[in-house]
Design a protein around this motif. Sequence first.
Motif, short mmCIF file in Angstrom:
data_model
loop_
_atom_site.label_atom_id
_atom_site.label_comp_id
_atom_site.label_asym_id
_atom_site.label_seq_id
_atom_site.Cartn_x
_atom_site.Cartn_y
_atom_site.Cartn_z
N GLY A 167 0.81 -1.21 0.00
CA GLY A 167 0.00 0.00 0.00
C GLY A 167 0.84 1.26 0.00
N PHE A 168 1.89 1.28 0.83
CA PHE A 168 2.78 2.44 0.85
C PHE A 168 3.62 2.52 -0.42
N ALA A 169 4.06 1.37 -0.92
CA ALA A 169 4.90 1.37 -2.11
C ALA A 169 4.17 1.92 -3.32
N ALA A 170 2.89 1.60 -3.45
CA ALA A 170 2.11 2.10 -4.58
C ALA A 170 2.01 3.62 -4.53
N GLN A 171 1.81 4.16 -3.33
CA GLN A 171 1.71 5.60 -3.19
C GLN A 171 3.06 6.28 -3.43
N ALA A 216 10.46 -1.34 7.75
CA ALA A 216 9.32 -1.04 6.89
C ALA A 216 9.72 -0.08 5.77
N ALA A 217 10.51 0.93 6.11
CA ALA A 217 10.95 1.90 5.10
C ALA A 217 11.76 1.21 4.00
N ALA A 218 12.68 0.34 4.39
CA ALA A 218 13.49 -0.36 3.40
C ALA A 218 12.64 -1.25 2.51
N LEU A 219 11.66 -1.93 3.09
CA LEU A 219 10.78 -2.80 2.31
C LEU A 219 9.93 -2.00 1.32
N VAL A 220 9.43 -0.85 1.78
CA VAL A 220 8.60 -0.01 0.90
C VAL A 220 9.44 0.54 -0.24
N ALA A 221 10.64 1.01 0.06
CA ALA A 221 11.51 1.54 -1.00
C ALA A 221 11.81 0.47 -2.04
N GLU A 222 12.11 -0.74 -1.57
CA GLU A 222 12.40 -1.84 -2.50
C GLU A 222 11.19 -2.18 -3.36
N ARG A 223 10.01 -2.29 -2.74
CA ARG A 223 8.80 -2.63 -3.48
C ARG A 223 8.45 -1.53 -4.49
N ALA A 224 8.74 -0.29 -4.14
CA ALA A 224 8.43 0.83 -5.05
C ALA A 224 9.44 0.94 -6.19
N GLY A 225 10.51 0.14 -6.13
CA GLY A 225 11.53 0.20 -7.18
C GLY A 225 12.49 1.36 -7.02
N VAL A 266 10.71 13.49 -1.57
CA VAL A 266 9.44 12.77 -1.53
C VAL A 266 9.30 12.20 -0.12
N VAL A 267 8.28 12.65 0.59
CA VAL A 267 8.07 12.24 1.97
C VAL A 267 6.97 11.18 2.03
N SER A 268 7.29 10.03 2.63
CA SER A 268 6.33 8.95 2.81
C SER A 268 6.10 8.73 4.30
N PRO A 269 4.88 8.97 4.81
CA PRO A 269 4.61 8.82 6.25
C PRO A 269 4.36 7.36 6.63
N VAL A 270 5.40 6.55 6.58
CA VAL A 270 5.25 5.11 6.75
C VAL A 270 4.82 4.72 8.16
N GLY A 271 4.90 5.66 9.09
CA GLY A 271 4.48 5.37 10.45
C GLY A 271 2.99 5.50 10.68
N PHE A 272 2.23 5.93 9.67
CA PHE A 272 0.81 6.22 9.83
C PHE A 272 0.00 5.44 8.81
N LEU A 273 -0.98 4.71 9.26
CA LEU A 273 -1.77 3.89 8.36
C LEU A 273 -2.78 4.70 7.56
N SER A 274 -3.13 5.88 8.05
CA SER A 274 -4.09 6.73 7.36
C SER A 274 -3.69 8.18 7.57
N ASP A 275 -4.42 9.09 6.94
CA ASP A 275 -4.11 10.51 7.05
C ASP A 275 -4.68 11.09 8.34
N HIS A 276 -3.94 10.87 9.44
CA HIS A 276 -4.26 11.56 10.68
C HIS A 276 -4.09 13.07 10.46
N ILE A 277 -4.60 13.86 11.39
CA ILE A 277 -4.35 15.30 11.34
C ILE A 277 -2.84 15.56 11.44
#
Length: 359
Positions: A167-171, A216-225, A266-277
């Motif tokens: 989900g994070f990688a796609a974004q 998690a950050a490393a996994l997302v970066a890898e999945r996003a290419g 490019v900032v990815s808020p990998v610590g948050f599952l949804s758009d909190h305030i």
Amino acid sequence: MSLNGSATNGTAENGYDAVLLVSFGGPEGPGDVLPFLRNVTRGRGIPDERLAEVAEHYYHFGGISPINQWCREVIEALRQEFRVSGIDLPIYWGNRNWPPMLVDAVTQMTGDGVKHALALCTSAYGSYSSCRQYVEDINAARAAVGETAPVIDKIRHFFDHPGFVGGFAAQLKSSLDQIEDQSKTRVVFTAHSIPDVMEECSGPEGARYSDQVAEAAALVAERAGWNGPFDVVWQSRSGPPSMPWLAPDVNDHLKVLASEGVDTVVVSPVGFLSDHIEVLWDLDNEAKDTAADLGLRYLRAGTPSVNADLVGMFRDLVAERVKGAPIRRLGKLPVWDPTVEGCCPARRPPAPEKHRGGR
């Protein structure tokens, strides 16, 4: 609040007869904001003057946090996924800080005859504030209801589940695709900062919260290419300046990147599952303004959409417990039982004083 009928309509699976979505909660109108913030900070002695400052962040968005609507969408999608997957369990919903409150959900579950529920908590990581506090709040709700309250087990941490990562990688990929020349681009992953004393107590050996975020950050970066450089930084710290928290803050880090010749972030808020305030204000306003002042091009990658990745992840987490389905995870960090008594305290208890003489 039940979103899928009563427990008597379902059949207990592997001892479970209900699912409970547990989230942080958020205001749904301007009049809710200060009462909500008082709930969040109850017992911490924070004056209303300080809460009024934080309230302005919510008023900027009409006094409405997106998180409750996000929960409704997740529950509706999960109900449909349960039908397809043959998981015949009702879904309840209780928040820690705003209606529907957790104690009310447990009260309804008790009245509906639920005996053993599985709690889907909307935080992926392990620390006091992101895990142990959810367990404490669940236990407090059960205690308030009394001896007839159902047993409620919390799901495992899921920061490395393929659905979370995907989900994070796609974004992230969607944001990166907007950049033609990526030679001076830096990807920056953020998560909620916590006090150093809390970090030292996270996980069996300590410091596991930051380790999980980094993995998690490393996994997302890898999945996003993404093969370029990336960093893990922190946001949304609070509390007195004298108390050390995880650093660097995202705004401070943007200044460092600008000095190093980076031109796009490019900032990815990998610590948050949804758009909190906190995501909307801290990243889409404060960090964005900081980047503009520094002359940096700034893109904020989204949090996961309520789609097949996210809903499939929650289905998997339930199926692991109710059907004995295989555990799906991509990381290499060892897991631990988040429900062990005393796990991840807010800070280490003081060492017992040594006896002086005599005995």
